[in-house]
Write a protein that holds these residues in place. Structure first.
Motif, PDB file in Angstrom:
ATOM      1  N   ALA A 361     -23.739 -18.475  25.440  1.00 47.20           N
ATOM      2  CA  ALA A 361     -24.562 -18.676  24.246  1.00 47.20           C
ATOM      3  C   ALA A 361     -25.276 -20.015  24.338  1.00 47.20           C
ATOM      4  O   ALA A 361     -26.462 -20.133  24.003  1.00 47.20           O
ATOM      5  N   ALA A 362     -24.550 -21.041  24.811  1.00 47.73           N
ATOM      6  CA  ALA A 362     -25.163 -22.368  24.922  1.00 47.73           C
ATOM      7  C   ALA A 362     -26.295 -22.340  25.942  1.00 47.73           C
ATOM      8  O   ALA A 362     -27.373 -22.906  25.712  1.00 47.73           O
ATOM      9  N   ALA A 363     -26.061 -21.658  27.055  1.00 48.72           N
ATOM     10  CA  ALA A 363     -27.087 -21.583  28.090  1.00 48.72           C
ATOM     11  C   ALA A 363     -28.318 -20.848  27.575  1.00 48.72           C
ATOM     12  O   ALA A 363     -29.463 -21.240  27.825  1.00 48.72           O
ATOM     13  N   ALA A 364     -28.084 -19.757  26.808  1.00 48.80           N
ATOM     14  CA  ALA A 364     -29.207 -18.990  26.274  1.00 48.80           C
ATOM     15  C   ALA A 364     -29.975 -19.816  25.257  1.00 48.80           C
ATOM     16  O   ALA A 364     -31.206 -19.796  25.219  1.00 48.80           O
ATOM     17  N   ALA A 365     -29.238 -20.567  24.427  1.00 48.18           N
ATOM     18  CA  ALA A 365     -29.893 -21.416  23.433  1.00 48.18           C
ATOM     19  C   ALA A 365     -30.729 -22.476  24.132  1.00 48.18           C
ATOM     20  O   ALA A 365     -31.846 -22.794  23.715  1.00 48.18           O
ATOM     21  N   ALA A 366     -30.186 -23.004  25.220  1.00 46.61           N
ATOM     22  CA  ALA A 366     -30.920 -24.025  25.970  1.00 46.61           C
ATOM     23  C   ALA A 366     -32.196 -23.435  26.554  1.00 46.61           C
ATOM     24  O   ALA A 366     -33.264 -24.048  26.502  1.00 46.61           O
ATOM     25  N   ALA A 367     -32.083 -22.200  27.075  1.00 45.38           N
ATOM     26  CA  ALA A 367     -33.253 -21.545  27.652  1.00 45.38           C
ATOM     27  C   ALA A 367     -34.311 -21.313  26.587  1.00 45.38           C
ATOM     28  O   ALA A 367     -35.511 -21.449  26.833  1.00 45.38           O
ATOM     29  N   MET A 368     -33.849 -20.995  25.390  1.00 48.41           N
ATOM     30  CA  MET A 368     -34.790 -20.730  24.322  1.00 48.41           C
ATOM     31  C   MET A 368     -35.484 -22.008  23.898  1.00 48.41           C
ATOM     32  O   MET A 368     -36.694 -22.025  23.668  1.00 48.41           O
ATOM     33  N   ALA A 369     -34.698 -23.083  23.775  1.00 45.74           N
ATOM     34  CA  ALA A 369     -35.283 -24.349  23.349  1.00 45.74           C
ATOM     35  C   ALA A 369     -36.262 -24.856  24.405  1.00 45.74           C
ATOM     36  O   ALA A 369     -37.289 -25.442  24.100  1.00 45.74           O
ATOM     37  N   GLY A 371     -38.096 -23.142  26.371  1.00 37.80           N
ATOM     38  CA  GLY A 371     -39.336 -22.380  26.435  1.00 37.80           C
ATOM     39  C   GLY A 371     -39.435 -21.562  27.694  1.00 37.80           C
ATOM     40  O   GLY A 371     -38.601 -21.660  28.579  1.00 37.80           O
ATOM     41  N   PRO A 372     -40.478 -20.737  27.772  1.00 41.96           N
ATOM     42  CA  PRO A 372     -40.583 -19.757  28.846  1.00 41.96           C
ATOM     43  C   PRO A 372     -40.737 -20.380  30.236  1.00 41.96           C
ATOM     44  O   PRO A 372     -40.240 -19.842  31.213  1.00 41.96           O
ATOM     45  N   ALA A 375     -37.442 -21.332  31.605  1.00 39.56           N
ATOM     46  CA  ALA A 375     -36.414 -20.300  31.510  1.00 39.56           C
ATOM     47  C   ALA A 375     -36.405 -19.349  32.695  1.00 39.56           C
ATOM     48  O   ALA A 375     -35.453 -18.634  32.893  1.00 39.56           O
ATOM     49  N   SER A 376     -37.450 -19.362  33.479  1.00 35.92           N
ATOM     50  CA  SER A 376     -37.563 -18.323  34.507  1.00 35.92           C
ATOM     51  C   SER A 376     -36.641 -18.572  35.682  1.00 35.92           C
ATOM     52  O   SER A 376     -36.123 -19.633  35.866  1.00 35.92           O
TER      53      SER A 376
ATOM     54  N   PRO B  15     -23.424 -27.682  24.659  1.00 37.73           N
ATOM     55  CA  PRO B  15     -23.729 -27.977  26.060  1.00 37.73           C
ATOM     56  C   PRO B  15     -25.165 -27.565  26.409  1.00 37.73           C
ATOM     57  O   PRO B  15     -25.532 -26.409  26.254  1.00 37.73           O
ATOM     58  N   GLY B  16     -25.979 -28.521  26.777  1.00 40.36           N
ATOM     59  CA  GLY B  16     -27.321 -28.194  27.237  1.00 40.36           C
ATOM     60  C   GLY B  16     -28.356 -28.038  26.151  1.00 40.36           C
ATOM     61  O   GLY B  16     -29.515 -27.791  26.434  1.00 40.36           O
ATOM     62  N   VAL B  17     -27.978 -28.136  24.887  1.00 38.70           N
ATOM     63  CA  VAL B  17     -28.975 -27.939  23.843  1.00 38.70           C
ATOM     64  C   VAL B  17     -28.600 -28.735  22.583  1.00 38.70           C
ATOM     65  O   VAL B  17     -27.434 -28.884  22.261  1.00 38.70           O
ATOM     66  N   LYS B 386     -37.885  -9.691  31.796  1.00 34.51           N
ATOM     67  CA  LYS B 386     -37.643 -11.049  31.314  1.00 34.51           C
ATOM     68  C   LYS B 386     -38.923 -11.881  31.401  1.00 34.51           C
ATOM     69  O   LYS B 386     -39.264 -12.618  30.476  1.00 34.51           O
ATOM     70  N   ASP B 390     -41.301 -12.196  28.016  1.00 37.95           N
ATOM     71  CA  ASP B 390     -40.884 -13.523  27.556  1.00 37.95           C
ATOM     72  C   ASP B 390     -39.504 -13.489  26.896  1.00 37.95           C
ATOM     73  O   ASP B 390     -39.316 -13.978  25.792  1.00 37.95           O
ATOM     74  N   ARG B 392     -36.250 -15.012  26.477  1.00 32.90           N
ATOM     75  CA  ARG B 392     -35.730 -16.351  26.793  1.00 32.90           C
ATOM     76  C   ARG B 392     -34.231 -16.293  27.031  1.00 32.90           C
ATOM     77  O   ARG B 392     -33.441 -16.174  26.104  1.00 32.90           O
ATOM     78  N   PRO B 394     -31.175 -17.758  30.194  1.00 34.05           N
ATOM     79  CA  PRO B 394     -31.041 -18.585  31.402  1.00 34.05           C
ATOM     80  C   PRO B 394     -31.201 -17.755  32.674  1.00 34.05           C
ATOM     81  O   PRO B 394     -31.780 -18.201  33.646  1.00 34.05           O
ATOM     82  N   ALA B 402     -25.474 -13.079  24.050  1.00 34.23           N
ATOM     83  CA  ALA B 402     -25.835 -14.499  24.090  1.00 34.23           C
ATOM     84  C   ALA B 402     -27.267 -14.721  23.591  1.00 34.23           C
ATOM     85  O   ALA B 402     -27.626 -15.830  23.221  1.00 34.23           O
TER      86      ALA B 402
END
Lengths: 376, 508
Positions: A361-369, A371-372, A375-376, B15-17, B386, B390, B392, B394, B402
């Motif tokens: 969840a943290a990794a996904a939130a980071a990817a969202m913050a 941006g695209p 994230a790729s 973590p990370g955000v 993906k 778009d 989003r 990881p 997630a």
């Protein structure tokens, strides 16, 4: 990348390792309380298990446990609790023993016939519970428990009288069973294969040929589950029947198929004993079905995990004998260890699952913050 | 006016955000304060902090002027803070009264529950706040709006003076939203402070006294609804222009892709829940189905997808009758589906993104070859979805739960779109997702329409229906009662048709 892989491997193995460590600690406490020396007991167990003959015993015990575990695991994958493995294997055992003794076939065909009958009987009996579930809404836990009763104190008790070989009594005097199967129907032991790598197996121990069958079942289970469209259907339907239905998988169909497959594998559980004795005895090895549920639970329904769990349980079962003989501890300690291992494994798996979920969840939130672009 | 809640410099890192970054929030006593922001803006984290579910890394929380440190929801409840979650936490098999007192049971001697005292208190709360509910109804028999009222009463029963409502309108139909807003206003009149989380701008402007906008974990600003337009708010939320659904030039062709003829589905008690529905969707056309929820749309969609077997009538897909075919055969023929409830009908939450991107298409190339799955094909497609849609995340190995709601929806839409469907059934495709993701979904549907996709769009968002559809049909009590031209209708008029207030012209 290697760091991440190492991290994932660590997370995956953390739970079972923690479970075993905690189980050893708790068992030691129980041993101390009961006035035994845990180190002496463990030393006896390990020393006993290091003998080749004991290892053959462990594999012979692990083989039916593994099949039983896989049978339960197939059900679990579909969110079904097939608690009827016990009845399914006993019924398959007695019917295939009886029919196997009635036919006269060349060796390979004869064995195949017996195994096929066992799988068909187990599958049909378990599939019936599946049909009841999808047509009449009968919970499979209830129906399989009831069907267990039908077999254990009903059919097998009746048929063992009907089918026993004209009152034939074995050498030991007490054991009565079905008519013995001709040699062509008995799967040979694989001591010769084992002895290619080791010394000669002594004490008259025979490594069961069913070990090979169990390995094949495990591989087929793994490939089917992970590499086929059917396996994907089964896993998705078990994980989320409605989404899977929207995706084209009929949940009712999957319930019947999963119960049938589970029962078919359950049918093989009794074959280890049949291929050893050649007949269905009046007091066959029982409780393998129920233990299989625990084995599947410990092995996380994973084909390799279930194998490890079956070996652990087999090791403990075989050790109980030596503890009693050596007097280092009461043999019941192994039952306590089994329980503790399962309990701690369930808890440890859940803890690891939560950690993993949080990280994702943290990794996904980071990817969202981020941006695209990032994230790729 | 005194401040009920004052948050200063709240920061929360995962973590990370950074989920919350130096957030300031001042909520006056007795006001309705809306918190706006896209999914992922940090609204939920902030509310969890305020409700004691997670401690902040730094910053201070003042409740009624006192600095407090919240460690648990129980403590928040003691301080008079109550939370109504987006997903209801009710026991279906229990009555309203039993649900309300659950965990806060008034006791008599010998551990017996004092139901009478509970009932009295419940009535008192209901009367005081003007919330009307029958204490003896089983929760499973209640409508969504009523269940929400039970949740609110549950919180009030525990003495809450500050109510946090987490996206309360996400699950409601327009009429229920009106009812909810009436209740909220009454709560306010009786002295409660309401913290209202939402991203539907019209609703926020209608109900709130004060609006605080969050973006990427930061406070963008606090405004009065009288000073701003929906447009301004949207710009604050996403930092750019507000997207509008607009279909553009018509791409409708003569070729019928999906035809439904005289379809009847009987529900419980033999009543026709879909009653003689006939409609056709051409290639390149979007047909919108308007209607108050529960008027047969769900049953119609289920019959078209193949989840339910219709009792009468016929469904034709690309010229072939599919009335009684399996879901799988229909999907293989090119029927795509975006379900209303992502979690229940659309995703395998514990599975990876690449597995999810094959769901519903697992029998087709490149996901499989004969009976064998192709992991490479699945992963390849997932990567494409993906990137093109778009999503989003990881990577494609994470599990679906997630992802945020909007990204889950983009994944589902992408999955259906890359399969190249001939007909798409889009069932509330933008429900509960933020403005940015909504615009992306609209764009994708429009683009596919230009390529010849026939779309059946069911939606409760009237702007969306009017903006996207080439034709709108109105469903009322299982029948199609009107066929309308979206260019000539306003949301208000459409609403009148939906409730049956406008002149009924049966097109069936």
């Amino acid at each position: 990348m290697t760091g991440r892989l190492a991290h994932r491997l660590m997370l995956a193995s953390a739970a079972p390792v923690a479970a075993v460590v905690i189980a050893v600690v708790l068992s030691s406490i129980v041993l101390l309380i009961s006035g035994s020396n845990p180190l002496a007991a463990y030393a006896d167990m390990v020393q006993h298990a290091s003998k080749l003959e004991t290892q053959v015993d462990i594999f012979n015990r692990a083989t039916p446990l593994y099949l039983s575990g896989v049978a339960a695991a197939i059900g679990f994958r579909m969110n079904l609790f097939n608690i009827g493995v016990e009845g399914q294997y006993l019924l398959a055992f007695i019917v295939s023993a009886h029919l196997g003794a009635q036919v006269d076939l060349p060796a390979v065909l004869h064995i195949a016939f017996i195994l096929a009958v066992a799988m068909a009987v187990g599958g049909a009996f378990s599939g019936a519970a599946g049909v009841l579930k999808v047509t009449r809404g009968v919970n499979e836990v209830i129906s399989t428990i009831m069907l267990n009763a039908v077999v254990i104190s009903g059919l097998s008790a009746w048929w063992i009288v009907e089918w026993q070989a004209g009152g034939e009594i074995s050498a030991t005097g007490g054991r009565v069973g079905t008519e013995p199967i001709a040699d062509s129907g008995v799967l040979p032991n694989i001591n010769a294969w084992l002895e290619l790598f080791t010394r000669e197996v002594g004490l008259g121990k025979k490594l069961t040929g069913m070990l090979v069958v169990a390995l094949v079942v495990g591989i087929v289970y793994h490939v089917m589950l992970n590499r086929t469209v059917f396996g994907f259907d089964l896993r998705s339907s078990g994980a989320n029947p409605t989404a899977s239905h929207v995706g084209g998988v009929s949940p009712k169909r999957m319930v019947v198929i999963a119960m049938t497959l589970s029962g078919a594998v359950a049918g093989l559980v009794g074959m280890t004993e049949l291929m050893n004795t050649g007949y269905y005895p009046s007091n066959p090895i029982s409780l393998l079905g129920f233990t299989g549920i625990a084995v599947a639970l410990l092995g996380r329904n994973h084909p390799a995990g279930v194998a490890v769990a079956a070996l652990v349980f087999a090791f403990l079962d075989v050790s109980s004998g030596i503890l009693q003989i050596s007097g280092a501890a009461s043999r019941e300690i192994v039952e306590i260890m089994k329980g503790v291992i399962i309990l701690t494994a369930v808890i440890a798996y859940e803890v690891v699952r939560r950690i993993r979920e949080r990280e994702e969840a943290a990794a996904a939130a980071a990817a969202m913050a981020a941006g695209p672009a990032a994230a790729s | 006016m005194a401040l009920a809640i004052e948050l200063t410099g709240i920061t929360k890192r995962f973590p990370g955000v950074v989920a919350n970054d130096d957030i300031h929030l001042a909520v006056a006593e007795g006001e309705i304060h809306a918190i706006c922001g896209e999914n992922g803006a940090g609204k939920s984290t902030l509310m969890k902090i305020l409700y004691g579910m997670q401690p902040p890394d730094s910053g201070t929380i003042k409740i009624g002027g006192e600095v407090v440190e919240l460690h648990s929801p129980a403590q928040a409840i003691d301080l008079g803070i109550g939370m109504v979650h987006q997903h209801f936490m009710l026991a279906d098999q229990l009555t309203v009264l039993e649900n309300v007192i659950l965990g806060a049971e008034p006791m008599r001697s010998l551990g017996r529950i004092d139901f009478e005292a509970g009932r009295e208190h419940l009535d008192e709360v209901g009367r005081a706040y003007g919330l009307d509910i029958n204490a003896d109804d089983l929760v499973e028999t209640l409508e969504i709006g009523e269940r929400q009222r039970v949740e609110i009463i549950k919180v009030l029963y525990r003495g809450a003076k500050i109510l946090i409502l987490d996206e309360p309108t996400a699950v409601l139909v327009p009429q229920e939203v009106d009812e909810l807003f009436r209740n909220i206003r009454e709560l306010k009149a009786d002295g409660a402070t309401i913290l209202f989380i939402d991203h539907k701008l019209d609703e926020v402007l209608e109900i709130a006294d004060t609006i605080t906008v969050l973006r990427q974990g930061r406070t963008v600003g606090t405004v009065k609804p009288t000073d701003v337009t929906a447009h301004d708010l949207a710009e604050m939320m996403i930092g750019s222009e507000l997207p509008v659904p607009d279909a553009g030039a018509s791409t409708v062709t003569e070729e019928v892709a999906l035809a439904v003829d005289g379809l009847r589905v009987f529900g419980e008690g033999g009543r026709a829940v879909v009653d003689g529905v006939s409609l056709s969707v051409h290639r390149g056309e979007i047909v919108g189905i308007a209607g108050v929820e529960g008027n047969g749309q769900a049953e119609l969609v289920n019959a078209v997808i193949g989840l339910d077997d219709p009792d009468e009538g016929a469904i034709t897909l690309l010229g072939r009758e599919i009335t009684h075919l399996s879901v799988r055969s229909r999907r293989e023929m090119g029927l795509g589906y975006v379900p209303q409830d992502r979690h229940r009908d659309g995703l395998l939450l514990s599975f990876t993104l690449w597995e999810n991107s094959a769901l519903g298409h697992q029998t087709e190339a490149p996901y499989s070859r004969g009976p064998w799955l192709s992991r490479a094909g699945m992963k390849d497609r997932a990567g494409r979805i993906k990137a093109d849609f778009d999503v989003r995340a990881p990577n494609i190995e994470v599990s679906a739960h997630a992802l945020s709601g909007g990204n889950q929806q983009k994944l589902i839409l992408g999955r259906e779109m890359v399969a190249g469907p001939a007909v798409l059934i889009a069932n509330h495709p933008t429900r509960g997702i933020d403005v940015g993701a909504q615009a992306a979904v609209w764009d994708d549907i429009r683009e596919a329409r230009a390529q010849g996709l026939a779309t059946l769009l069911v939606s409760a968002d009237l702007e969306e229906l009017i903006g996207l559809s080439d034709t709108i049909v109105v469903m009322l009590r299982g029948r199609l009662v009107a066929r309308l031209d979206p260019n000539e209708i306003t949301p208000r008029d459409l609403g009148a048709y939906m409730t049956g207030a406008a002149l009924e012209t049966d097109v069936a």
